[in-house]
Motif scaffolding. Structure first.
Motif, PDB file in Angstrom:
ATOM      1  N   SER A   1      -2.990   0.376  -4.026  1.00 12.37           N
ATOM      2  CA  SER A   1      -2.551  -1.159  -3.631  1.00 12.37           C
ATOM      3  C   SER A   1      -1.877  -1.549  -4.862  1.00 12.37           C
ATOM      4  N   TYR A   2      -0.712  -2.550  -4.503  1.00  8.11           N
ATOM      5  CA  TYR A   2       0.203  -3.345  -5.574  1.00  8.11           C
ATOM      6  C   TYR A   2       0.151  -4.586  -5.048  1.00  8.11           C
TER       7      TYR A   2
ATOM      8  N   ILE B   1       7.694  -4.958  -7.022  1.00 13.53           N
ATOM      9  CA  ILE B   1       6.460  -4.616  -6.974  1.00 13.53           C
ATOM     10  C   ILE B   1       5.877  -4.240  -8.377  1.00 13.53           C
ATOM     11  N   PHE B   2       4.914  -4.925  -8.721  1.00 15.33           N
ATOM     12  CA  PHE B   2       4.306  -4.770  -9.992  1.00 15.33           C
ATOM     13  C   PHE B   2       3.533  -3.414 -10.085  1.00 15.33           C
ATOM     14  N   LYS B   3       3.923  -2.947 -11.233  1.00 10.68           N
ATOM     15  CA  LYS B   3       3.217  -1.554 -11.832  1.00 10.68           C
ATOM     16  C   LYS B   3       3.284  -0.361 -10.779  1.00 10.68           C
TER      17      LYS B   3
ATOM     18  N   ILE C   1       0.893  -1.233  -0.232  1.00 14.65           N
ATOM     19  CA  ILE C   1       0.119  -0.110  -0.108  1.00 14.65           C
ATOM     20  C   ILE C   1       1.021   1.312  -0.013  1.00 14.65           C
ATOM     21  N   GLN C   2       0.725   2.135  -1.238  1.00 11.13           N
ATOM     22  CA  GLN C   2       1.583   3.313  -1.257  1.00 11.13           C
ATOM     23  C   GLN C   2       0.597   4.417  -1.867  1.00 11.13           C
TER      24      GLN C   2
ATOM     25  N   HIS D   1       3.496   0.397   2.911  1.00 12.72           N
ATOM     26  CA  HIS D   1       3.246  -0.555   4.078  1.00 12.72           C
ATOM     27  C   HIS D   1       3.516  -1.755   3.162  1.00 12.72           C
ATOM     28  N   GLU D   2       3.637  -3.029   3.728  1.00 14.38           N
ATOM     29  CA  GLU D   2       3.515  -4.325   3.146  1.00 14.38           C
ATOM     30  C   GLU D   2       3.073  -5.367   4.146  1.00 14.38           C
ATOM     31  N   ILE D   3       2.341  -6.101   3.710  1.00 17.60           N
ATOM     32  CA  ILE D   3       1.763  -7.293   4.263  1.00 17.60           C
ATOM     33  C   ILE D   3       2.072  -8.546   3.543  1.00 17.60           C
TER      34      ILE D   3
END
Length: 277
Positions: free
Chosen positions: A154-155, A186-188, A149-150, A262-264
């Motif tokens: 969402s990516y 990270i795609f896109k 999440i940036q 953020h990353e999950i």
């Protein structure tokens, strides 16, 4: 005169006992191995016997992953017979350690001992050791899914962490802590590729496998450099080798030139290829 001698003898005896107890506390529990071998008879029982210089509870850990209670009560002589037929070992020489605990709660782990299997380790289903290693390496190197999440966007991402230096713990199930490197794509996203280094401290828990706070750094080698704080929960083990975990990570730049994100992550942990200290 006799009363004086009796008094002096009593004082000396009390002092001797106190010194002996103090010395025992300082030096710890002595473990003396008597027998450690595996019988050729089917179902291949492993025979272990040892004694301690003071009464203690004890357990044995085979190959850093199989744990068995030897003595539930405080004893000096310790004996156990373990059926290892259904246990999986890669090498013919199996290493083990003994852990003991006295009535005061003092715990001691022995040096590493070993015994030889009376048979060549065989992978069930006719697979070879090379096949197992290739399969394990393939699973270990597989990237795992990551949700990023940036800036409100969402990516989808793929990431792979590799522990390269681990520090042993008393349990031998997991390291006390470890250093890792990680590659993330990270795609896109505007910045897609990241290289990371991090340090994790593991705390084993009875209900789940472990929790692990961590700190690290990241870079895309093009000016996007930052710090990442993370928290990992080890959920459950697979085949006594891999652990499924979930992780939250917050990435930020102290300079603030780039957006924080953020990353999950749902990942797979194994310390099989790590160097242990």
């Amino acid at each position: 005169m006799n009363k004086l001698l009796i008094l002096l003898f009593t004082v000396f005896l009390c002092h001797f006992n106190y010194a002996q107890n103090e010395d025992t506390t300082q030096q710890g529990i002595e473990i003396f191995l008597i027998d450690a071998y595996c019988k050729p008879d089917t179902p291949h029982p492993f025979i272990l016997s040892f004694y301690t210089d003071i009464p203690a509870k004890s357990k044995v850990i085979l190959d850093k992953k199989y744990e068995f209670v030897v003595s539930k009560d405080f004893e000096e002589m310790h004996n156990i017979q373990i059926d290892i037929t259904k246990l999986f070992f890669i090498d013919k020489q199996v290493q083990f350690v003994i852990q003991v605990e006295d009535s005061l709660g003092n715990r001691v782990t022995s040096e590493t001992f070993d015994f030889d299997l009376p048979y060549e380790p065989v992978i069930t289903g006719g697979s070879s050791l090379l096949t197992l290693c290739l399969f394990g390496g393939f699973v270990f190197l597989l990237p795992t899914p990551n949700y990023v999440i940036q800036n409100g966007q969402s990516y989808f991402s793929l990431t792979k962490e590799i522990p390269f230096l681990s520090f042993r713990s008393k349990s031998f199930r997991y390291p006390a802590s470890y250093f890792a490197i990680e590659l993330t794509y990270i795609f896109k996203a505007e910045d897609k590729k990241f290289f990371r280094t991090s340090y994790k401290r593991l705390f084993e828990l009875p209900v789940i496998e472990y929790v692990a706070p961590g700190i690290g750094g990241y870079t895309n080698f093009a000016g996007n450099n930052g710090i990442a704080a993370e928290f990992t929960i080890g959920l459950f083990r697979l085949f006594d080798t891999f652990t499924i975990f979930t992780r939250y990570r917050y990435n930020f730049q102290p300079s603030g030139n780039k957006s924080h994100f953020h990353e999950i992550n749902l990942g797979l942990y194994s310390g099989f290829f790590s160097i242990y200290l």
